[in-house]
Design a protein around this motif. Structure first.
Motif, PDB file in Angstrom:
ATOM      1  N   ILE A 126      41.663 -19.183 -20.880  1.00 11.96           N
ATOM      2  CA  ILE A 126      40.872 -20.052 -21.937  1.00 11.96           C
ATOM      3  C   ILE A 126      40.468 -21.289 -21.383  1.00 11.96           C
ATOM      4  N   ILE A 127      39.211 -21.505 -21.737  1.00 16.33           N
ATOM      5  CA  ILE A 127      38.414 -22.943 -21.420  1.00 16.33           C
ATOM      6  C   ILE A 127      38.457 -23.502 -22.980  1.00 16.33           C
ATOM      7  N   ALA A 128      38.878 -24.823 -22.962  1.00 14.46           N
ATOM      8  CA  ALA A 128      38.892 -25.381 -24.373  1.00 14.46           C
ATOM      9  C   ALA A 128      38.228 -26.883 -23.926  1.00 14.46           C
ATOM     10  N   PRO A 129      37.080 -26.713 -24.200  1.00 18.20           N
ATOM     11  CA  PRO A 129      36.110 -28.145 -24.197  1.00 18.20           C
ATOM     12  C   PRO A 129      36.510 -29.251 -25.469  1.00 18.20           C
ATOM     13  N   SER A 130      36.028 -30.027 -25.297  1.00 21.49           N
ATOM     14  CA  SER A 130      36.127 -31.204 -26.414  1.00 21.49           C
ATOM     15  C   SER A 130      35.043 -31.253 -27.518  1.00 21.49           C
ATOM     16  N   HIS A 131      33.880 -30.508 -27.163  1.00 23.86           N
ATOM     17  CA  HIS A 131      32.856 -30.064 -28.164  1.00 23.86           C
ATOM     18  C   HIS A 131      32.472 -28.770 -28.295  1.00 23.86           C
ATOM     19  N   GLY A 132      32.151 -28.252 -29.500  1.00 26.64           N
ATOM     20  CA  GLY A 132      32.111 -26.753 -29.618  1.00 26.64           C
ATOM     21  C   GLY A 132      33.302 -25.906 -29.354  1.00 26.64           C
ATOM     22  N   PRO A 133      33.029 -24.549 -29.633  1.00 26.37           N
ATOM     23  CA  PRO A 133      34.097 -23.607 -29.600  1.00 26.37           C
ATOM     24  C   PRO A 133      34.543 -23.424 -28.267  1.00 26.37           C
ATOM     25  N   LEU A 134      35.744 -22.976 -28.173  1.00 30.50           N
ATOM     26  CA  LEU A 134      36.386 -22.437 -27.092  1.00 30.50           C
ATOM     27  C   LEU A 134      36.263 -21.166 -26.543  1.00 30.50           C
ATOM     28  N   TYR A 135      36.455 -21.033 -24.778  1.00 31.48           N
ATOM     29  CA  TYR A 135      35.924 -19.658 -24.430  1.00 31.48           C
ATOM     30  C   TYR A 135      36.972 -18.926 -23.997  1.00 31.48           C
ATOM     31  N   ASP A 136      37.211 -17.602 -24.693  1.00 26.42           N
ATOM     32  CA  ASP A 136      38.163 -16.772 -24.281  1.00 26.42           C
ATOM     33  C   ASP A 136      38.151 -15.691 -23.047  1.00 26.42           C
ATOM     34  N   ARG A 137      36.701 -15.890 -22.486  1.00 29.70           N
ATOM     35  CA  ARG A 137      36.350 -15.268 -21.537  1.00 29.70           C
ATOM     36  C   ARG A 137      35.655 -16.506 -20.551  1.00 29.70           C
ATOM     37  N   PRO A 138      36.556 -16.901 -19.778  1.00 33.43           N
ATOM     38  CA  PRO A 138      36.157 -18.376 -18.949  1.00 33.43           C
ATOM     39  C   PRO A 138      34.825 -17.968 -18.212  1.00 33.43           C
ATOM     40  N   ALA A 139      35.017 -16.867 -17.609  1.00 31.45           N
ATOM     41  CA  ALA A 139      34.099 -16.237 -16.715  1.00 31.45           C
ATOM     42  C   ALA A 139      32.510 -16.474 -17.169  1.00 31.45           C
ATOM     43  N   PHE A 140      32.390 -16.257 -18.404  1.00 30.14           N
ATOM     44  CA  PHE A 140      31.105 -16.145 -19.229  1.00 30.14           C
ATOM     45  C   PHE A 140      30.316 -17.725 -18.826  1.00 30.14           C
ATOM     46  N   ILE A 141      31.245 -18.798 -19.330  1.00 29.55           N
ATOM     47  CA  ILE A 141      30.840 -20.068 -19.230  1.00 29.55           C
ATOM     48  C   ILE A 141      30.575 -20.749 -17.742  1.00 29.55           C
ATOM     49  N   ILE A 142      31.664 -20.254 -16.824  1.00 25.40           N
ATOM     50  CA  ILE A 142      31.472 -20.892 -15.504  1.00 25.40           C
ATOM     51  C   ILE A 142      30.282 -19.923 -14.816  1.00 25.40           C
ATOM     52  N   ASP A 143      30.189 -18.729 -14.994  1.00 26.49           N
ATOM     53  CA  ASP A 143      29.155 -18.013 -14.490  1.00 26.49           C
ATOM     54  C   ASP A 143      27.635 -18.529 -14.895  1.00 26.49           C
ATOM     55  N   ALA A 144      27.590 -19.001 -16.160  1.00 16.96           N
ATOM     56  CA  ALA A 144      26.335 -19.451 -16.737  1.00 16.96           C
ATOM     57  C   ALA A 144      26.030 -20.886 -15.665  1.00 16.96           C
ATOM     58  N   TYR A 145      27.013 -21.848 -15.823  1.00 10.93           N
ATOM     59  CA  TYR A 145      26.849 -22.905 -15.038  1.00 10.93           C
ATOM     60  C   TYR A 145      26.580 -22.758 -13.621  1.00 10.93           C
ATOM     61  N   ARG A 159      47.752 -20.881 -18.951  1.00  7.71           N
ATOM     62  CA  ARG A 159      46.423 -20.740 -18.432  1.00  7.71           C
ATOM     63  C   ARG A 159      45.312 -21.170 -19.205  1.00  7.71           C
ATOM     64  N   ILE A 160      45.404 -22.502 -19.638  1.00  7.49           N
ATOM     65  CA  ILE A 160      44.441 -22.988 -20.362  1.00  7.49           C
ATOM     66  C   ILE A 160      43.761 -24.085 -19.914  1.00  7.49           C
ATOM     67  N   LEU A 161      42.545 -24.302 -19.511  1.00  4.35           N
ATOM     68  CA  LEU A 161      41.882 -25.506 -18.876  1.00  4.35           C
ATOM     69  C   LEU A 161      41.404 -26.371 -20.362  1.00  4.35           C
ATOM     70  N   PHE A 162      41.682 -27.775 -20.220  1.00  3.50           N
ATOM     71  CA  PHE A 162      41.187 -28.418 -21.360  1.00  3.50           C
ATOM     72  C   PHE A 162      40.143 -29.185 -20.364  1.00  3.50           C
ATOM     73  N   SER A 163      38.984 -29.067 -20.843  1.00  4.32           N
ATOM     74  CA  SER A 163      37.621 -29.651 -20.102  1.00  4.32           C
ATOM     75  C   SER A 163      36.949 -30.807 -20.557  1.00  4.32           C
ATOM     76  N   CYS A 164      37.356 -31.151 -21.651  1.00  2.00           N
ATOM     77  CA  CYS A 164      36.442 -32.332 -22.547  1.00  2.00           C
ATOM     78  C   CYS A 164      35.048 -31.940 -22.460  1.00  2.00           C
ATOM     79  N   ASP A 165      34.179 -32.700 -21.872  1.00  2.00           N
ATOM     80  CA  ASP A 165      32.745 -32.758 -22.123  1.00  2.00           C
ATOM     81  C   ASP A 165      32.244 -31.323 -21.108  1.00  2.00           C
ATOM     82  N   PHE A 166      32.847 -31.059 -19.919  1.00  2.00           N
ATOM     83  CA  PHE A 166      32.572 -30.198 -19.091  1.00  2.00           C
ATOM     84  C   PHE A 166      32.635 -28.710 -19.880  1.00  2.00           C
TER      85      PHE A 166
END
Ligand code: FEO
Length: 391
Positions: A214-233, A157-164
Protein backbone atom coordinates in the motif's frame (compact mmCIF):
# COMPACT_ATOMS: atom_id res chain seq x y z
CA UNK A 1 -15.45 10.79 9.70
CA UNK A 2 -14.28 8.11 12.14
CA UNK A 3 -10.85 6.44 11.88
CA UNK A 4 -10.83 3.73 9.22
CA UNK A 5 -8.82 0.56 9.57
CA UNK A 6 -6.15 -0.20 6.95
CA UNK A 7 -4.45 -3.15 8.64
CA UNK A 8 -4.54 -4.49 12.20
CA UNK A 9 -3.49 -1.55 14.37
CA UNK A 10 -3.13 0.83 11.43
CA UNK A 11 -5.79 3.50 10.89
CA UNK A 12 -6.51 6.26 8.41
CA UNK A 13 -7.44 9.54 10.12
CA UNK A 14 -7.71 13.05 8.79
CA UNK A 15 -10.16 15.38 7.13
CA UNK A 16 -11.75 15.73 3.73
CA UNK A 17 -11.87 19.35 2.56
CA UNK A 18 -14.66 19.23 0.00
CA UNK A 19 -15.03 22.98 -0.37
CA UNK A 20 -11.46 24.25 -0.61
CA UNK A 21 -10.89 25.76 -4.04
CA UNK A 22 -7.40 27.25 -3.76
CA UNK A 23 -4.19 26.01 -2.21
CA UNK A 24 -1.31 28.29 -1.23
CA UNK A 25 -3.45 31.14 -2.65
CA UNK A 26 -2.20 29.85 -5.99
CA UNK A 27 -3.24 26.34 -6.99
CA UNK A 28 -6.84 25.70 -8.12
CA UNK A 29 -8.53 22.77 -6.39
CA UNK A 30 -11.46 21.85 -8.64
CA UNK A 31 -11.99 18.59 -6.73
CA UNK A 32 -11.21 19.82 -3.19
CA UNK A 33 -8.56 17.92 -1.22
CA UNK A 34 -7.93 15.93 1.93
CA UNK A 35 -5.35 16.00 4.71
CA UNK A 36 -4.62 12.41 5.70
CA UNK A 37 -3.05 11.40 8.99
CA UNK A 38 -2.40 7.84 10.12
CA UNK A 39 -2.37 6.18 13.51
CA UNK A 40 -0.28 3.09 14.27
CA UNK A 41 -0.85 1.19 17.49
CA UNK A 42 2.18 -1.03 18.17
CA UNK A 43 2.26 -3.47 21.08
CA UNK A 44 4.32 -0.95 23.07
CA UNK A 45 4.04 2.47 21.49
CA UNK A 46 1.60 4.51 19.42
CA UNK A 47 2.60 6.81 16.56
CA UNK A 48 0.59 9.46 14.75
CA UNK A 49 1.88 10.08 11.23
CA UNK A 50 1.32 13.70 10.18
CA UNK A 51 -1.65 15.82 11.21
CA UNK A 52 -4.09 18.04 9.31
CA UNK A 53 -4.40 21.59 8.13
CA UNK A 54 -5.22 23.80 11.16
CA UNK A 55 -8.58 24.66 9.58
CA UNK A 56 -9.57 21.00 10.17
CA UNK A 57 -7.99 20.59 13.59
CA UNK A 58 -11.30 19.78 15.27
CA UNK A 59 -11.82 16.78 12.98
CA UNK A 60 -8.49 15.19 13.94
CA UNK A 61 -8.92 15.97 17.62
CA UNK A 62 -12.30 14.27 17.69
CA UNK A 63 -10.80 11.21 15.98
CA UNK A 64 -8.24 11.04 18.78
CA UNK A 65 -10.80 11.37 21.58
CA UNK A 66 -10.53 7.69 22.51
CA UNK A 67 -6.76 7.48 22.03
CA UNK A 68 -5.28 7.83 25.52
CA UNK A 69 -1.63 8.11 24.55
CA UNK A 70 0.43 9.07 21.51
CA UNK A 71 4.16 8.51 21.96
CA UNK A 72 5.43 9.79 18.63
CA UNK A 73 4.21 12.25 16.00
CA UNK A 74 6.02 11.53 12.76
CA UNK A 75 6.31 14.71 10.70
CA UNK A 76 7.21 13.78 7.13
CA UNK A 77 7.01 17.35 5.89
CA UNK A 78 6.94 20.70 7.68
CA UNK A 79 4.34 22.40 5.46
CA UNK A 80 1.42 23.47 7.58
CA UNK A 81 -1.29 21.43 5.85
CA UNK A 82 0.37 18.40 7.52
CA UNK A 83 2.25 19.91 10.44
CA UNK A 84 -0.08 22.73 11.46
CA UNK A 85 -1.93 20.72 14.07
CA UNK A 86 1.21 19.27 15.70
CA UNK A 87 1.27 21.96 18.43
CA UNK A 88 -2.26 21.01 19.49
CA UNK A 89 -1.30 17.30 19.50
CA UNK A 90 1.74 18.03 21.67
CA UNK A 91 -0.45 19.96 24.06
CA UNK A 92 -2.93 17.07 24.31
CA UNK A 93 -0.23 14.42 24.66
CA UNK A 94 2.32 15.97 27.00
CA UNK A 95 4.87 13.14 26.66
CA UNK A 96 4.72 12.84 22.87
CA UNK A 97 7.84 13.52 20.80
CA UNK A 98 7.96 14.63 17.19
CA UNK A 99 10.11 12.54 14.85
CA UNK A 100 11.43 14.31 11.76
CA UNK A 101 14.51 14.81 9.62
CA UNK A 102 17.09 17.16 11.10
CA UNK A 103 16.22 19.72 8.46
CA UNK A 104 12.51 19.49 9.23
CA UNK A 105 13.29 19.99 12.91
CA UNK A 106 14.57 23.51 12.27
CA UNK A 107 11.61 24.27 10.03
CA UNK A 108 9.09 23.03 12.59
CA UNK A 109 10.70 25.31 15.16
CA UNK A 110 10.65 28.25 12.74
CA UNK A 111 7.17 27.74 11.32
CA UNK A 112 5.25 26.49 14.34
CA UNK A 113 7.35 27.43 17.36
CA UNK A 114 7.51 23.78 18.42
CA UNK A 115 10.07 23.47 21.27
CA UNK A 116 13.26 21.99 19.82
CA UNK A 117 13.61 19.55 22.71
CA UNK A 118 10.37 17.88 21.74
CA UNK A 119 11.67 16.94 18.28
CA UNK A 120 13.84 13.85 17.72
CA UNK A 121 15.89 14.25 14.53
CA UNK A 122 16.37 10.97 12.67
CA UNK A 123 18.80 9.82 10.01
CA UNK A 124 18.09 8.27 6.65
CA UNK A 125 17.03 4.58 7.07
CA UNK A 126 16.81 4.89 10.84
CA UNK A 127 14.10 2.76 12.44
CA UNK A 128 11.65 3.29 15.27
CA UNK A 129 10.19 0.30 17.10
CA UNK A 130 6.59 0.48 18.28
CA UNK A 131 6.87 -3.06 19.69
CA UNK A 132 5.46 -5.44 17.12
CA UNK A 133 5.58 -2.79 14.40
CA UNK A 134 8.64 -1.05 12.98
CA UNK A 135 8.82 2.21 11.10
CA UNK A 136 11.77 2.85 8.81
CA UNK A 137 12.34 6.46 7.77
CA UNK A 138 13.60 7.13 4.27
CA UNK A 139 14.88 10.56 3.31
CA UNK A 140 13.24 11.69 0.08
CA UNK A 141 14.27 15.32 -0.24
CA UNK A 142 12.46 17.74 -2.55
CA UNK A 143 9.09 16.07 -2.69
CA UNK A 144 8.56 18.94 -2.58
CA UNK A 145 10.51 20.75 0.14
CA UNK A 146 14.12 20.04 1.09
CA UNK A 147 13.25 18.34 4.40
CA UNK A 148 10.79 15.72 3.16
CA UNK A 149 10.90 12.04 4.09
CA UNK A 150 8.61 9.02 3.84
CA UNK A 151 8.21 6.14 6.24
CA UNK A 152 7.86 2.42 5.67
CA UNK A 153 5.92 0.17 8.01
CA UNK A 154 7.87 -3.03 7.60
CA UNK A 155 5.45 -5.60 8.97
CA UNK A 156 2.53 -4.32 6.86
CA UNK A 157 4.55 -3.17 3.86
CA UNK A 158 2.89 0.26 3.80
CA UNK A 159 4.71 3.35 2.53
CA UNK A 160 3.48 6.57 4.11
CA UNK A 161 4.52 9.08 1.50
CA UNK A 162 2.98 12.42 2.58
CA UNK A 163 2.87 14.75 -0.48
CA UNK A 164 4.79 12.27 -2.67
CA UNK A 165 2.18 10.40 -4.82
CA UNK A 166 -0.58 12.61 -3.39
CA UNK A 167 -3.59 14.01 -5.18
CA UNK A 168 -5.96 16.87 -4.47
CA UNK A 169 -9.18 14.88 -4.55
CA UNK A 170 -11.93 14.99 -1.96
CA UNK A 171 -13.48 11.53 -1.85
CA UNK A 172 -14.81 9.10 0.72
CA UNK A 173 -13.12 6.25 -1.17
CA UNK A 174 -10.26 4.98 0.97
CA UNK A 175 -8.47 3.46 -2.01
CA UNK A 176 -8.03 5.08 -5.38
CA UNK A 177 -10.11 4.05 -8.34
CA UNK A 178 -7.32 4.01 -10.92
CA UNK A 179 -9.40 5.46 -13.73
CA UNK A 180 -10.56 8.31 -11.50
CA UNK A 181 -7.29 9.13 -9.76
CA UNK A 182 -5.00 9.43 -12.77
CA UNK A 183 -6.01 12.99 -13.73
CA UNK A 184 -5.92 14.46 -10.17
CA UNK A 185 -2.63 12.67 -9.46
CA UNK A 186 -1.10 13.98 -12.68
CA UNK A 187 -2.37 17.47 -11.92
CA UNK A 188 -0.81 17.24 -8.45
CA UNK A 189 2.47 16.05 -9.92
CA UNK A 190 2.44 18.86 -12.51
CA UNK A 191 1.71 21.61 -10.01
CA UNK A 192 3.78 20.46 -7.04
CA UNK A 193 6.39 17.92 -8.04
CA UNK A 194 7.41 18.59 -11.65
CA UNK A 195 10.03 21.24 -10.80
CA UNK A 196 11.95 18.51 -8.94
CA UNK A 197 11.85 15.82 -11.65
CA UNK A 198 15.50 14.87 -11.41
CA UNK A 199 15.56 14.33 -7.68
CA UNK A 200 12.19 12.56 -7.83
CA UNK A 201 13.77 10.09 -10.24
CA UNK A 202 16.35 9.29 -7.55
CA UNK A 203 13.66 9.00 -4.89
CA UNK A 204 11.71 6.58 -7.10
CA UNK A 205 14.82 4.43 -7.41
CA UNK A 206 15.29 4.56 -3.65
CA UNK A 207 11.81 3.30 -2.82
CA UNK A 208 11.94 0.67 -5.57
CA UNK A 209 14.02 -1.41 -3.15
CA UNK A 210 11.01 -1.81 -0.82
CA UNK A 211 8.22 -4.35 -1.18
CA UNK A 212 5.01 -2.35 -1.04
CA UNK A 213 1.43 -3.47 -0.54
CA UNK A 214 0.00 0.00 0.00
CA UNK A 215 1.07 3.59 -0.60
CA UNK A 216 -0.66 5.93 1.83
CA UNK A 217 -0.18 9.60 0.86
CA UNK A 218 -1.34 12.58 2.90
CA UNK A 219 -3.61 13.99 0.17
CA UNK A 220 -6.21 11.96 -1.69
CA UNK A 221 -6.92 8.23 -1.60
CA UNK A 222 -4.48 5.39 -0.90
CA UNK A 223 -3.09 3.02 -3.51
CA UNK A 224 -3.59 -0.70 -2.98
CA UNK A 225 -1.66 -1.34 -6.20
CA UNK A 226 1.44 0.81 -5.68
CA UNK A 227 2.87 -0.07 -9.12
CA UNK A 228 0.07 1.98 -10.70
CA UNK A 229 1.21 5.31 -9.29
CA UNK A 230 4.94 4.47 -9.32
CA UNK A 231 4.77 3.59 -13.03
CA UNK A 232 2.79 6.76 -13.73
CA UNK A 233 5.47 8.83 -11.95
CA UNK A 234 8.22 7.08 -13.90
CA UNK A 235 6.46 8.02 -17.12
CA UNK A 236 5.88 11.65 -16.13
CA UNK A 237 9.42 12.07 -14.81
CA UNK A 238 11.51 10.14 -17.29
CA UNK A 239 9.74 9.51 -20.61
CA UNK A 240 10.64 11.83 -23.47
CA UNK A 241 8.10 14.57 -24.27
CA UNK A 242 5.34 13.72 -26.72
CA UNK A 243 4.39 15.15 -30.09
CA UNK A 244 2.27 17.87 -28.47
CA UNK A 245 2.38 21.65 -28.70
CA UNK A 246 0.80 23.72 -25.95
CA UNK A 247 -0.54 26.94 -27.47
CA UNK A 248 -1.44 29.41 -24.73
CA UNK A 249 -2.60 32.90 -25.60
CA UNK A 250 -4.52 36.08 -24.92
CA UNK A 251 -6.12 38.21 -27.61
CA UNK A 252 -7.49 41.70 -26.96
CA UNK A 253 -8.97 42.65 -30.33
CA UNK A 254 -8.82 39.41 -32.30
CA UNK A 255 -5.51 39.63 -34.20
CA UNK A 256 -3.63 37.21 -31.95
CA UNK A 257 -6.66 34.88 -31.89
CA UNK A 258 -6.56 34.70 -35.70
CA UNK A 259 -2.88 33.82 -35.60
CA UNK A 260 -3.50 31.17 -32.95
CA UNK A 261 -6.33 29.63 -34.96
CA UNK A 262 -4.12 29.47 -38.01
CA UNK A 263 -1.25 27.94 -36.07
CA UNK A 264 -3.46 25.30 -34.46
CA UNK A 265 -4.78 24.29 -37.89
CA UNK A 266 -1.30 24.24 -39.40
CA UNK A 267 0.10 22.10 -36.58
CA UNK A 268 -2.83 19.70 -36.77
CA UNK A 269 -2.37 19.29 -40.54
CA UNK A 270 1.26 18.39 -39.88
CA UNK A 271 0.41 15.74 -37.31
CA UNK A 272 1.29 17.70 -34.15
CA UNK A 273 -1.33 17.42 -31.41
CA UNK A 274 -2.29 20.75 -29.85
CA UNK A 275 -3.55 21.74 -26.43
CA UNK A 276 -4.90 25.29 -26.61
CA UNK A 277 -5.47 27.58 -23.62
CA UNK A 278 -7.04 31.04 -23.52
CA UNK A 279 -5.16 32.48 -20.59
CA UNK A 280 -7.71 35.01 -19.33
CA UNK A 281 -10.04 32.12 -18.43
CA UNK A 282 -7.87 28.98 -18.38
CA UNK A 283 -7.50 26.72 -15.36
CA UNK A 284 -3.75 26.96 -14.78
CA UNK A 285 -3.80 23.46 -13.31
CA UNK A 286 -4.93 22.09 -16.67
CA UNK A 287 -2.17 24.10 -18.33
CA UNK A 288 0.35 22.56 -15.92
CA UNK A 289 -0.95 19.06 -16.73
CA UNK A 290 -0.55 19.74 -20.46
CA UNK A 291 3.06 20.80 -19.87
CA UNK A 292 3.95 17.39 -18.39
CA UNK A 293 4.03 15.79 -21.86
CA UNK A 294 4.38 18.69 -24.30
CA UNK A 295 7.46 19.02 -26.51
CA UNK A 296 6.72 22.62 -27.53
CA UNK A 297 5.16 25.74 -26.02
CA UNK A 298 3.95 28.57 -28.21
CA UNK A 299 2.74 31.70 -26.43
CA UNK A 300 0.40 34.09 -28.24
CA UNK A 301 0.12 37.66 -27.05
CA UNK A 302 -0.88 41.15 -28.02
CA UNK A 303 1.48 43.97 -27.06
CA UNK A 304 0.37 45.93 -24.00
CA UNK A 305 2.36 48.94 -22.79
CA UNK A 306 5.39 47.84 -24.76
CA UNK A 307 5.41 44.20 -23.65
CA UNK A 308 3.39 41.00 -23.49
CA UNK A 309 -0.06 40.80 -21.93
CA UNK A 310 0.37 40.22 -18.14
CA UNK A 311 -1.52 36.90 -18.30
CA UNK A 312 0.97 35.65 -20.88
CA UNK A 313 3.89 36.83 -18.75
CA UNK A 314 2.36 34.79 -15.93
CA UNK A 315 2.11 31.69 -18.14
CA UNK A 316 5.75 32.10 -19.22
CA UNK A 317 6.84 32.53 -15.61
CA UNK A 318 4.82 29.49 -14.55
CA UNK A 319 6.22 27.31 -17.33
CA UNK A 320 9.74 28.36 -16.43
CA UNK A 321 9.16 27.61 -12.73
CA UNK A 322 7.53 24.21 -13.34
CA UNK A 323 10.48 23.05 -15.48
CA UNK A 324 8.61 20.69 -17.82
CA UNK A 325 10.40 18.58 -20.43
CA UNK A 326 9.66 20.97 -23.33
CA UNK A 327 12.37 21.28 -25.94
CA UNK A 328 11.07 24.14 -28.11
CA UNK A 329 9.41 27.47 -27.43
CA UNK A 330 8.12 30.25 -29.64
CA UNK A 331 5.99 33.38 -29.56
CA UNK A 332 3.36 34.72 -31.91
CA UNK A 333 1.30 37.87 -31.63
CA UNK A 334 0.37 41.30 -32.76
CA UNK A 335 1.53 44.81 -31.88
CA UNK A 336 0.41 48.34 -32.59
CA UNK A 337 3.57 50.39 -32.57
CA UNK A 338 6.48 48.45 -31.05
CA UNK A 339 7.77 46.85 -27.88
CA UNK A 340 9.95 44.11 -26.43
CA UNK A 341 7.42 41.31 -26.32
CA UNK A 342 9.59 38.52 -27.70
CA UNK A 343 12.65 39.35 -25.63
CA UNK A 344 10.60 39.53 -22.44
CA UNK A 345 8.82 36.20 -22.98
CA UNK A 346 11.81 34.20 -24.19
CA UNK A 347 13.88 35.72 -21.37
CA UNK A 348 11.24 34.68 -18.83
CA UNK A 349 11.41 31.10 -20.12
CA UNK A 350 15.21 30.95 -20.31
CA UNK A 351 15.37 28.43 -17.48
CA UNK A 352 13.74 25.81 -19.70
CA UNK A 353 16.88 25.73 -21.86
CA UNK A 354 14.58 25.10 -24.82
CA UNK A 355 15.40 26.05 -28.42
CA UNK A 356 13.61 29.26 -29.44
CA UNK A 357 11.95 28.79 -32.83
CA UNK A 358 11.41 31.82 -35.10
CA UNK A 359 8.66 33.95 -33.57
CA UNK A 360 5.97 35.61 -35.66
CA UNK A 361 4.96 39.12 -34.67
CA UNK A 362 2.71 41.18 -36.95
CA UNK A 363 1.64 44.82 -36.96
CA UNK A 364 -2.11 45.02 -36.45
CA UNK A 365 -4.10 42.42 -38.36
CA UNK A 366 -2.17 39.39 -39.62
CA UNK A 367 -1.70 39.40 -43.39
CA UNK A 368 -0.92 36.67 -45.89
CA UNK A 369 2.81 36.91 -45.24
CA UNK A 370 2.18 36.49 -41.50
CA UNK A 371 0.07 33.37 -42.07
CA UNK A 372 2.86 32.00 -44.25
CA UNK A 373 5.33 32.67 -41.44
CA UNK A 374 3.02 30.78 -39.07
CA UNK A 375 2.90 27.88 -41.55
CA UNK A 376 6.70 27.88 -41.49
CA UNK A 377 6.69 27.84 -37.69
CA UNK A 378 4.28 24.88 -37.68
CA UNK A 379 6.45 23.05 -40.23
CA UNK A 380 9.52 23.75 -38.12
CA UNK A 381 7.83 22.40 -34.97
CA UNK A 382 6.71 19.23 -36.78
CA UNK A 383 10.12 18.60 -38.33
CA UNK A 384 11.99 19.30 -35.05
CA UNK A 385 9.72 16.82 -33.25
CA UNK A 386 10.37 14.20 -35.94
CA UNK A 387 14.12 14.85 -35.96
CA UNK A 388 14.29 14.28 -32.19
CA UNK A 389 12.22 11.10 -32.45
CA UNK A 390 9.46 12.62 -30.31
CA UNK A 391 6.62 10.10 -30.41
FE1 FEO B 1 0.66 18.89 1.34
FE2 FEO B 1 3.64 20.34 0.80
O1 FEO B 1 2.07 20.04 1.70
Amino acid sequence: MKPRIIRDGVYALGAIDWDRRLFDSLIPLPDGTSYNAYLIHGSEKTALLDTVDPSKMDVLMSQLEDVPEVDYVVSHHAEQDHSGTIPAILEKYGRAKVVSTARARGMLVDLLAIPEERIIPIEDRETLSLGDKTLEFINTPWVHWPETMVSYLREDRILFSCDFFGSHLATTELYASESRILEPAKRYYAEIMMPFRKVIQKNLEKIAAYELDIIAPSHGPLYDRPAFIIDAYRDWVSSPPRNIAVVAYVSMHGSTARMVNHLVGALTERGVAVEQFELATADIGKLAVALVDAATIVLGTPTVLGGPHPNVVYAAYLANALKPKVRFVSVIGSYGWGGKTIEQLTGTMAGLEAEVLDPVLCKGLPRQSDFEAIDNLAASIASKHRAQGIP
